[in-house]
Scaffold this motif. Structure first.
Motif, PDB file in Angstrom:
ATOM      1  N   GLU A  51       0.840  -1.206   0.000  1.00 13.67           N
ATOM      2  CA  GLU A  51       0.000   0.000   0.000  1.00 13.67           C
ATOM      3  C   GLU A  51       0.874   1.255   0.000  1.00 13.67           C
ATOM      4  OE1 GLU A  51      -3.178   2.677   0.160  1.00 13.67           O
ATOM      5  OE2 GLU A  51      -3.075   0.578  -0.460  1.00 13.67           O
ATOM      6  N   GLY A  52       1.949   1.242   0.782  1.00 13.98           N
ATOM      7  CA  GLY A  52       2.848   2.395   0.817  1.00 13.98           C
ATOM      8  C   GLY A  52       3.492   2.664  -0.533  1.00 13.98           C
ATOM      9  N   ILE A  53       3.848   1.599  -1.241  1.00 10.98           N
ATOM     10  CA  ILE A  53       4.432   1.755  -2.576  1.00 10.98           C
ATOM     11  C   ILE A  53       3.425   2.410  -3.512  1.00 10.98           C
ATOM     12  CG2 ILE A  53       5.285   0.499  -4.582  1.00 10.98           C
ATOM     13  CD1 ILE A  53       6.425  -1.580  -2.561  1.00 10.98           C
ATOM     14  N   ARG A  54       2.176   1.977  -3.440  1.00 13.58           N
ATOM     15  CA  ARG A  54       1.145   2.562  -4.304  1.00 13.58           C
ATOM     16  C   ARG A  54       0.892   4.025  -3.949  1.00 13.58           C
ATOM     17  NH1 ARG A  54      -0.647  -2.519  -3.382  1.00 13.58           N
ATOM     18  NH2 ARG A  54      -2.081  -1.931  -1.713  1.00 13.58           N
ATOM     19  N   ARG A  55       0.873   4.338  -2.672  1.00 11.34           N
ATOM     20  CA  ARG A  55       0.616   5.723  -2.261  1.00 11.34           C
ATOM     21  C   ARG A  55       1.712   6.669  -2.741  1.00 11.34           C
ATOM     22  NH1 ARG A  55      -1.385   5.271   4.109  1.00 11.34           N
ATOM     23  NH2 ARG A  55      -3.206   3.933   3.711  1.00 11.34           N
ATOM     24  N   ALA A  56       2.930   6.185  -2.786  1.00 11.32           N
ATOM     25  CA  ALA A  56       4.045   7.060  -3.155  1.00 11.32           C
ATOM     26  C   ALA A  56       3.995   7.458  -4.618  1.00 11.32           C
ATOM     27  CB  ALA A  56       5.370   6.371  -2.850  1.00 11.32           C
ATOM     28  N   GLY A  57       3.435   6.620  -5.449  1.00 14.03           N
ATOM     29  CA  GLY A  57       3.338   6.965  -6.846  1.00 14.03           C
ATOM     30  C   GLY A  57       4.670   6.964  -7.582  1.00 14.03           C
ATOM     31  N   VAL A  58       5.677   6.332  -6.991  1.00 13.80           N
ATOM     32  CA  VAL A  58       6.967   6.214  -7.667  1.00 13.80           C
ATOM     33  C   VAL A  58       6.870   5.086  -8.688  1.00 13.80           C
ATOM     34  CG1 VAL A  58       9.413   5.654  -7.326  1.00 13.80           C
ATOM     35  CG2 VAL A  58       8.210   7.080  -5.662  1.00 13.80           C
ATOM     36  N   ASP A  59       7.500   5.270  -9.828  1.00 15.14           N
ATOM     37  CA  ASP A  59       7.480   4.247 -10.870  1.00 15.14           C
ATOM     38  C   ASP A  59       7.960   2.927 -10.294  1.00 15.14           C
ATOM     39  OD1 ASP A  59       8.108   2.581 -13.113  1.00 15.14           O
ATOM     40  OD2 ASP A  59       8.192   4.375 -14.367  1.00 15.14           O
ATOM     41  N   ARG A  60       7.178   1.884 -10.475  1.00 15.77           N
ATOM     42  CA  ARG A  60       7.517   0.562  -9.924  1.00 15.77           C
ATOM     43  C   ARG A  60       8.909   0.107 -10.346  1.00 15.77           C
ATOM     44  NH1 ARG A  60       9.446  -2.993  -8.042  1.00 15.77           N
ATOM     45  NH2 ARG A  60       8.788  -5.148  -7.749  1.00 15.77           N
ATOM     46  N   ASP A  61       9.291   0.416 -11.560  1.00 18.48           N
ATOM     47  CA  ASP A  61      10.587  -0.024 -12.069  1.00 18.48           C
ATOM     48  C   ASP A  61      11.753   0.622 -11.332  1.00 18.48           C
ATOM     49  OD1 ASP A  61       9.326  -1.610 -13.918  1.00 18.48           O
ATOM     50  OD2 ASP A  61       9.520  -0.172 -15.571  1.00 18.48           O
ATOM     51  N   GLU A  62      11.483   1.697 -10.592  1.00 15.22           N
ATOM     52  CA  GLU A  62      12.550   2.396  -9.885  1.00 15.22           C
ATOM     53  C   GLU A  62      12.790   1.848  -8.476  1.00 15.22           C
ATOM     54  OE1 GLU A  62      11.926   6.564  -9.770  1.00 15.22           O
ATOM     55  OE2 GLU A  62      11.627   6.755 -11.932  1.00 15.22           O
ATOM     56  N   VAL A  63      11.916   0.961  -7.999  1.00 11.66           N
ATOM     57  CA  VAL A  63      11.974   0.524  -6.605  1.00 11.66           C
ATOM     58  C   VAL A  63      12.345  -0.947  -6.520  1.00 11.66           C
ATOM     59  CG1 VAL A  63      10.721   0.359  -4.416  1.00 11.66           C
ATOM     60  CG2 VAL A  63      10.180   2.202  -6.032  1.00 11.66           C
ATOM     61  N   VAL A  64      13.366  -1.249  -5.748  1.00 11.90           N
ATOM     62  CA  VAL A  64      13.706  -2.633  -5.439  1.00 11.90           C
ATOM     63  C   VAL A  64      12.842  -3.071  -4.256  1.00 11.90           C
ATOM     64  CG1 VAL A  64      15.495  -4.216  -4.642  1.00 11.90           C
ATOM     65  CG2 VAL A  64      16.067  -2.407  -6.269  1.00 11.90           C
ATOM     66  N   VAL A  65      11.984  -4.033  -4.494  1.00 10.18           N
ATOM     67  CA  VAL A  65      11.126  -4.579  -3.438  1.00 10.18           C
ATOM     68  C   VAL A  65      11.633  -5.979  -3.108  1.00 10.18           C
ATOM     69  CG1 VAL A  65       8.785  -5.188  -2.739  1.00 10.18           C
ATOM     70  CG2 VAL A  65       9.161  -3.259  -4.296  1.00 10.18           C
ATOM     71  N   ALA A  66      11.940  -6.182  -1.829  1.00 12.75           N
ATOM     72  CA  ALA A  66      12.464  -7.473  -1.376  1.00 12.75           C
ATOM     73  C   ALA A  66      11.564  -8.039  -0.292  1.00 12.75           C
ATOM     74  CB  ALA A  66      13.880  -7.307  -0.826  1.00 12.75           C
ATOM     75  N   THR A  67      11.327  -9.343  -0.361  1.00  9.10           N
ATOM     76  CA  THR A  67      10.660 -10.033   0.740  1.00  9.10           C
ATOM     77  C   THR A  67      11.360 -11.361   0.978  1.00  9.10           C
ATOM     78  OG1 THR A  67       8.526 -10.585   1.734  1.00  9.10           O
ATOM     79  CG2 THR A  67       8.841 -11.226  -0.572  1.00  9.10           C
ATOM     80  N   LYS A  68      10.946 -12.042   2.051  1.00 16.92           N
ATOM     81  CA  LYS A  68      11.660 -13.243   2.472  1.00 16.92           C
ATOM     82  C   LYS A  68      10.664 -14.335   2.844  1.00 16.92           C
ATOM     83  CE  LYS A  68      14.721 -10.064   4.906  1.00 16.92           C
ATOM     84  NZ  LYS A  68      13.655  -9.068   5.166  1.00 16.92           N
ATOM     85  N   VAL A  69      11.016 -15.565   2.480  1.00 18.09           N
ATOM     86  CA  VAL A  69      10.170 -16.710   2.801  1.00 18.09           C
ATOM     87  C   VAL A  69      10.434 -17.136   4.241  1.00 18.09           C
ATOM     88  CG1 VAL A  69       9.537 -19.060   2.169  1.00 18.09           C
ATOM     89  CG2 VAL A  69      10.211 -17.432   0.387  1.00 18.09           C
ATOM     90  N   HIS A  70       9.357 -17.283   4.995  1.00 25.29           N
ATOM     91  CA  HIS A  70       9.429 -17.650   6.418  1.00 25.29           C
ATOM     92  C   HIS A  70      10.121 -19.005   6.585  1.00 25.29           C
ATOM     93  CE1 HIS A  70       8.134 -18.631  10.481  1.00 25.29           C
ATOM     94  NE2 HIS A  70       7.652 -17.394  10.613  1.00 25.29           N
ATOM     95  N   PRO A  71      10.947 -19.169   7.623  1.00 24.28           N
ATOM     96  CA  PRO A  71      11.629 -20.453   7.826  1.00 24.28           C
ATOM     97  C   PRO A  71      10.696 -21.657   7.876  1.00 24.28           C
ATOM     98  CG  PRO A  71      12.535 -18.794   9.293  1.00 24.28           C
ATOM     99  CD  PRO A  71      11.359 -18.158   8.627  1.00 24.28           C
TER     100      PRO A  71
END
Length: 267
Positions: A51-71
């Motif tokens: 939601e924060g990424i969408r609110r910022a309105g920054v081009d998606r291609d400019e943002v590195v989004v990282a997540t992690k798989v739970h152990p």
């Protein structure tokens, strides 16, 4: 060396599980100039990060989004299923970087890493990372993965500088992503760091981050809310001199603050 470059600072979101606060923190960070946001299944805030990424309105291609798989989700079927669920929560078609969070619990090198390769092959993640691995486990993972390891995420700060893993990252061409770069606040009252901060008329937090910026192949991802988001980003303007860096390198205080009994380095 891989061709995946991370911005010099990222926003960590661990423990920021209030939806509105997290979303607004991500929005604020991106509007300030951050271009790397780190989350995880374990943090229970992927939807807020999206939601924060969408609110910022920054081009998606400019943002590195990282997540992690739970152990607990590292068996093949669970990893592939829950990675898709992460994307649904983030409301993204793919993440730029998907990590194995800890090589514990359900982690099985062959099955888990095959899942990571398959997720990348399906286009659900652009790159694969590892987190909280030892050098021996990194060697094993690099042998098993088809994908290059582009990032290894560990605790890293001036009081726990991870010299071996920083050297490993340089040797093998990946980035060491440093979580808890302020030592979960423990570093903020350290006398040496406070002395260096006074010399530069700045904060010990800025000194910790400036130390990270001065290292090869190291990117800090401080978690923050409120004014600290701006202050951490501004720390990029501080440059420590050779004397400062030498004093930190020679310092005899070394303290790991994230140290679960099940961690690979305790086995």
């Amino acid at each position: 060396m891989n061709d995946f470059d991370l911005p010099p600072i990222g926003l960590g979101t661990s423990a920021n599980d209030d939806f509105e606060e997290c979303a607004e923190t991500v929005r604020t960070a991106l509007e300030l100039g951050y271009r790397h946001v780190d989350t995880a299944q374990m943090y229970d805030n992927e939807a807020a990060v999206g939601e924060g990424i969408r609110r910022a309105g920054v081009d998606r291609d400019e943002v590195v989004v990282a997540t992690k798989v739970h152990p607990d989700n590292l068996a093949y079927d669970d990893a592939t299923r829950t990675a898709r669920e992460s994307l649904e929560r983030l409301d993204l078609d793919a993440v730029d970087l998907l990590y194995v969070h800890w090589p514990i619990s359900a982690y099985d090198p062959e099955e888990t890493l095959r899942a990571m390769d398959d997720l990348r092959a399906e286009g659900l993640c652009d790159q694969v990372g590892l987190s909280n691995f030892t050098p021996a486990l990194l060697d094993e993972a690099r042998d098993l993965l088809d994908a290059p390891v582009v990032a290894h995420q560990v605790e890293c700060h001036p009081l726990f500088p991870q010299a071996e893993l920083r050297a490993y990252a340089v040797e093998h061409g990946h980035t060491l992503v440093g979580y808890s770069p302020l030592g979960r606040g423990e570093a903020l009252d350290d006398p040496l760091l406070a002395e260096i901060a006074e010399k530069h008329d700045t904060s010990t937090a800025a000194v910790c981050l400036a130390w990270a910026f001065a290292q090869d192949a190291l990117v800090p991802i401080p978690k923050a809310t409120g004014d600290h988001v701006r202050a951490n980003f501004a720390a990029q303007e501080l440059e420590l001199d050779d004397e400062d860096l030498a004093r930190i390198a020679d310092y005899d205080v070394r303290e790991r603050v994230i140290d679960p009994d099940a961690a690979a380095w305790n086995r």
